[in-house]
Design an enzyme around this catalytic site. Structure first.
Site, PDB file in Angstrom:
ATOM      1  N   CYS A 170       0.921  -1.147   0.000  1.00  0.00           N
ATOM      2  CA  CYS A 170       0.000   0.000   0.000  1.00  0.00           C
ATOM      3  C   CYS A 170       0.952   1.185   0.000  1.00  0.00           C
ATOM      4  O   CYS A 170       1.939   1.159  -0.739  1.00  0.00           O
ATOM      5  CB  CYS A 170      -0.957  -0.059   1.179  1.00  0.00           C
ATOM      6  SG  CYS A 170      -0.153  -0.392   2.760  1.00  0.00           S
ATOM      7  N   LYS A 179     -43.195 -26.305   2.861  1.00  0.00           N
ATOM      8  CA  LYS A 179     -42.433 -25.628   1.809  1.00  0.00           C
ATOM      9  C   LYS A 179     -42.103 -24.232   2.344  1.00  0.00           C
ATOM     10  O   LYS A 179     -42.943 -23.327   2.306  1.00  0.00           O
ATOM     11  CB  LYS A 179     -43.258 -25.574   0.526  1.00  0.00           C
ATOM     12  CG  LYS A 179     -42.518 -25.035  -0.658  1.00  0.00           C
ATOM     13  CD  LYS A 179     -43.300 -25.284  -1.939  1.00  0.00           C
ATOM     14  CE  LYS A 179     -42.621 -24.626  -3.112  1.00  0.00           C
ATOM     15  NZ  LYS A 179     -42.498 -23.182  -3.026  1.00  0.00           N
ATOM     16  N   ARG A 192     -34.037 -19.587  -1.953  1.00  0.00           N
ATOM     17  CA  ARG A 192     -33.285 -20.830  -2.141  1.00  0.00           C
ATOM     18  C   ARG A 192     -31.802 -20.531  -2.339  1.00  0.00           C
ATOM     19  O   ARG A 192     -31.434 -19.696  -3.163  1.00  0.00           O
ATOM     20  CB  ARG A 192     -33.856 -21.516  -3.386  1.00  0.00           C
ATOM     21  CG  ARG A 192     -32.966 -22.566  -4.058  1.00  0.00           C
ATOM     22  CD  ARG A 192     -33.038 -23.841  -3.346  1.00  0.00           C
ATOM     23  NE  ARG A 192     -32.414 -24.988  -3.964  1.00  0.00           N
ATOM     24  CZ  ARG A 192     -32.890 -25.716  -4.968  1.00  0.00           C
ATOM     25  NH1 ARG A 192     -33.973 -25.332  -5.606  1.00  0.00           N
ATOM     26  NH2 ARG A 192     -32.278 -26.807  -5.358  1.00  0.00           N
ATOM     27  N   ARG A 218     -30.189 -18.724  -7.177  1.00  0.00           N
ATOM     28  CA  ARG A 218     -30.840 -19.385  -8.312  1.00  0.00           C
ATOM     29  C   ARG A 218     -30.261 -18.942  -9.661  1.00  0.00           C
ATOM     30  O   ARG A 218     -30.508 -19.573 -10.683  1.00  0.00           O
ATOM     31  CB  ARG A 218     -32.342 -19.098  -8.273  1.00  0.00           C
ATOM     32  CG  ARG A 218     -33.058 -19.753  -7.111  1.00  0.00           C
ATOM     33  CD  ARG A 218     -33.556 -21.131  -7.503  1.00  0.00           C
ATOM     34  NE  ARG A 218     -34.562 -21.025  -8.510  1.00  0.00           N
ATOM     35  CZ  ARG A 218     -35.871 -21.044  -8.280  1.00  0.00           C
ATOM     36  NH1 ARG A 218     -36.301 -21.205  -7.053  1.00  0.00           N
ATOM     37  NH2 ARG A 218     -36.727 -20.935  -9.261  1.00  0.00           N
ATOM     38  N   ILE A 262     -42.537  -9.077  -7.307  1.00  0.00           N
ATOM     39  CA  ILE A 262     -41.428  -9.120  -8.263  1.00  0.00           C
ATOM     40  C   ILE A 262     -40.411 -10.128  -7.739  1.00  0.00           C
ATOM     41  O   ILE A 262     -40.105 -10.137  -6.545  1.00  0.00           O
ATOM     42  CB  ILE A 262     -40.768  -7.726  -8.408  1.00  0.00           C
ATOM     43  CG1 ILE A 262     -41.762  -6.734  -9.005  1.00  0.00           C
ATOM     44  CG2 ILE A 262     -39.516  -7.803  -9.263  1.00  0.00           C
ATOM     45  CD1 ILE A 262     -41.248  -5.316  -9.118  1.00  0.00           C
ATOM     46  N   ARG A 263     -39.896 -11.008  -8.608  1.00  0.00           N
ATOM     47  CA  ARG A 263     -38.880 -11.974  -8.187  1.00  0.00           C
ATOM     48  C   ARG A 263     -37.499 -11.374  -8.420  1.00  0.00           C
ATOM     49  O   ARG A 263     -36.951 -11.484  -9.510  1.00  0.00           O
ATOM     50  CB  ARG A 263     -39.013 -13.279  -8.990  1.00  0.00           C
ATOM     51  CG  ARG A 263     -40.274 -14.063  -8.753  1.00  0.00           C
ATOM     52  CD  ARG A 263     -40.322 -14.692  -7.390  1.00  0.00           C
ATOM     53  NE  ARG A 263     -39.203 -15.545  -7.080  1.00  0.00           N
ATOM     54  CZ  ARG A 263     -39.307 -16.853  -6.929  1.00  0.00           C
ATOM     55  NH1 ARG A 263     -40.452 -17.463  -7.045  1.00  0.00           N
ATOM     56  NH2 ARG A 263     -38.243 -17.563  -6.605  1.00  0.00           N
TER      57      ARG A 263
END
Ligand SMILES: Nc1nc2c(ncn2[C@@H]2O[C@H](COP(=O)(O)OP(=O)(O)OP(=O)(O)O)[C@@H](O)[C@H]2O)c(=O)[nH]1
Length: 681
Positions: free
Chosen positions: A208, A373, A378, A393, A616-617
């Site tokens: 640095c 479920k 997921r 996903r 909305i996904r």
């Protein structure tokens, strides 16, 4: 101990003073060119990276506001005209470099020849000196990682001319620690280099400005991800190689916070070295600001896990990882899952199909268990020695900091953490009795355990392994923290809790639906029927069944508003958009234009024959496949209500195959209230 001052005793012969002092117009131009080229390269690389990420992970918005490149160019220009040869404060007296840590040599920034006029004889430290001094010590450099936040110190092409790769990871210094994405880039670069250099053993110079705080911070991260040590040991290893080590308390706190370790009282931050202290104030006693401070990557000093704002399922979790690393991990997942896909970017996770009157028959042909479920997000999870990755996903990976010790074996102790373990599960948000909301990752499958493929094993074995190999070792370690190799680790600082998902005997589905699900502390939108002896099947698994409450059966469409204000719904068929003519959607809001271009999850209103937009996904970038749509429509048409489902199951569990096995399992688990069922979490 060899430290840098000793090494400076054999410097490269310097040029004549005559040559060193004058700054010619041509030289100015060449510096300008360097700056221009570097800025142009940075701009091009950034744009390429952005485009690549956008292509691969379209939902992934930039986490931080990046200052427009224009500002950074103008800043570089200012730098160039005002201070381009100003020495960084304290640089002259700062020792040049430290001892190697693994293959990394921590160093202060070498200064280009345009600084020569400002550096007295014997203190020069340019690329030429670096290469020479390392050569004297028998070390050859193969890579330079530059963490400074400016391009004014030297021209990267000088390294390249010497066949030394140069990587810039611009990090703002001063009051902020490097951000987590930059850390991931750094570690990946080092690991990649190490992997390629197995036989030639070249070194990496990391710098640095002074080679202490940002450099130490990055090296400590690398050590944490490549060796089994505590953060205290990592910090001490760096301090030993580059005394006094990291001297900014915030950086040290940041490391403890990142790795969820409590800082032992005995660990003190070293005082600011004398060479730095005296240079921080000018003759009037004002603070001298280094220009190595600006628009680079920096993180606030609070860990993400301490966020108190409301949490949602759409939050992006974890830190971005380099594109190339993601590509490698994608290939690894396909290999581990033995998944043969046409497109390598396809998510290989197992996917259930909707229950209809035909596949309902499967329940009487094979032995099934049921579970709720869970309606969250997921993720598969890949655990490796260098990190733990959530896989969404879209098959994009983000790194999260969690600890997964391997199973405790008597007389051996918990020696190690998991490496190449692949899990599947759902991230939910649990509302607790005290009003707090907490994220939990519910693991429902394990496909690989420490590089051992499990996909062909029956589900019931895999499910047992989740508890024995993943959950219990964490619990055992937590309850014996004082005996742990990392006694200061704080599981409560992790970004989410981890649990195994419970499964219920088919004979208890009524209870699951009527008693358990209503009391759940997170959302559930139906049931999953899992073949108890099934292997893990990638992508669509015709034997893995999902039953949704009829009103929740849904299809994910791509919605678009076209020129003349018409609404259009699309699905995918063989990877291409398919217009769903004759399908109409209604929104709760009057203006639908804000949904245009988005994936929307819709339920079917059979009275009005229209789709209702539910949400909305944000976790998906493509609509459902036309095949999925057909299956959902079939399931909607078949309309298997809760009543029908329960009466069918009632008959099925009387079949000898079920009756006998259920009885055996009840006896085997008689000490539990429910075989396979978990307590309410
Ligand atoms: N296999 C399995 N999946 C579960 C479980 N609990 C929740 N799920 C979720 O159920 C999803 C499959 O149901 P779908 O309705 O097809 O997926 P979805 O994301 O809810 O909605 P779609 O957009 O319609 O695919 C999986 O991707 C998981 O996210 C479980 O115990 N097992």
């Amino acid at each position: 101990m060899i430290i840098s001052m000793d090494l400076n005793a054999s410097p490269l012969p310097e040029e004549d003073e005559e040559e060193a002092f004058p700054v010619h117009v041509e030289e100015e131009n060449s510096v300008e060119e360097h700056v221009e080229t570097a800025v142009e390269t940075m701009r091009r690389e950034r744009e390429e990276r952005r485009q690549r990420l956008k292509r691969e992970c379209p939902d992934e918005g930039p986490k931080r506001v990046v200052q427009p490149m224009k500002d950074s160019i103008s800043q570089s220009r200012n730098t160039r005209f005002n201070d381009r040869s100003k020495l960084p404060p304290g640089w002259l007296d700062c020792p040049a470099f430290g001892q190697p840590i693994d293959c990394i040599i921590p160093s202060k920034v070498p200064l280009g020849e345009h600084f020569d006029g400002f550096i007295i004889r014997g203190k020069k430290y340019s690329m030429r000196q670096v290469i020479h001094q390392q050569k004297v010590l028998g070390r050859e450099l193969g890579l330079v990682i530059d963490l400074t936040n400016t391009t004014r110190y030297y021209s990267p092409s000088d390294w390249q001319k010497q066949s030394i790769k140069h990587v810039k990871i611009a990090c703002k210094g001063r009051d902020s620690i490097p951000d987590n994405e930059s850390v991931n880039n750094f570690v990946y670069e080092v690991l990649q280099f190490r992997c390629r250099q197995k036989h030639s053993k070249k070194y990496i110079l990391v710098h640095c400005t002074h080679g202490h705080n940002r450099t130490g911070y990055m090296i400590a991260h690398f050590l944490m991800r490549s060796q089994h040590i505590s953060i205290t040991e990592a910090i001490q290893a760096f301090a030993h190689a580059r005394p006094p080590g990291i001297y900014k308390p915030d950086y040290i706190d940041g490391l403890y916070m990142f790795y969820h370790e409590r800082r032992p009282d005995t660990i003190e931050c070293p005082p600011t070295p004398e060479w730095k202290r005296s240079s921080d104030l000018d003759l009037n006693g004002d603070v001298v600001l280094d220009d190595d401070d600006g628009v680079g990557s920096a993180a606030p000093l609070q860990g993400d896990h301490l966020q108190t704002e409301s949490i949602t399922n759409d939050d992006i979790l974890g830190d971005a990882v380099p594109y190339d690393q993601q590509e490698e991990m994608r290939r690894l997942c396909h290999r581990l899952l033995d998944s043969k896909v046409r497109v390598a970017s396809q998510f290989p996770g197992s996917h259930p199909v909707s229950l209809n009157r035909e596949n309902l028959q499967l329940l009487s042909q094979r032995y099934y268990y049921a579970t709720w479920k869970a309606d969250g997000t997921r993720y598969m999870m890949l655990i490796t020695h260098d990190g733990c990755y959530l896989i969404d996903r879209n098959f994009c990976f983000r790194r999260v900091q969690l600890r997964f010790p391997i199973k405790f074996k008597h007389n051996e102790g918990a020696k190690d953490t998991h490496n190449i373990t692949l899990l599947d599960g759902e991230m939910v948000i649990d509302a607790q009795d005290n009003g707090k909301r907490e994220r939990r990752y519910l693991i429902y499958d394990i496909m690989v355990l420490n590089n051992l493929p499990l996909i062909k094993r029956p589900f019931n074995e895999r499910w047992k392994m989740i508890e024995e190999e993943v959950i219990q070792p964490r619990n055992v370690e937590r309850s014996n923290m004082h005996q742990s190799r990392i006694p200061y680790y704080r599981y409560d600082m992790e970004p989410f809790r981890v649990r195994r998902k419970a499964f219920w005997l088919l004979s208890t589905v009524g209870k699951l639906l009527k008693e358990f699900i209503p009391k759940l502390s997170h959302e559930a939108d139906g049931l999953i029927f899992q073949g108890w002896d099934d292997p893990y099947v990638t992508r669509t698994h015709e034997g893995l069944l999902k039953w949704k409450y009829p009103e929740m059966n849904s299809v994910d469409f791509l919605f678009e508003v076209v020129d003349d204000d018409r609404h259009q719904l699309y699905l995918f068929e063989r990877g291409k958009k398919k217009l769903m003519e004759g399908n109409h959607v209604v929104f709760s809001e009057a203006d639908a234009s804000s949904y245009s271009g988005k994936i929307i999850e819709c339920s079917w209103d059979s009275e009005k024959d229209v789709w209702i937009c539910m949400r909305i996904r944000t976790d998906k970038s493509t609509p459902n496949d036309f095949n999925t749509y057909r299956k959902v429509m079939r399931s909607i048409k078949d309309n298997i209500t809760e009543e029908i489902l329960l009466s069918e199951i009632d008959e099925i569990v009387r079949l000898p195959m079920y009756a006998d096995r259920i009885q055996t399992e009840i006896v085997a688990h008689s000490h539990h209230q429910q075989p396979g069922a978990g307590r309410r979490r």
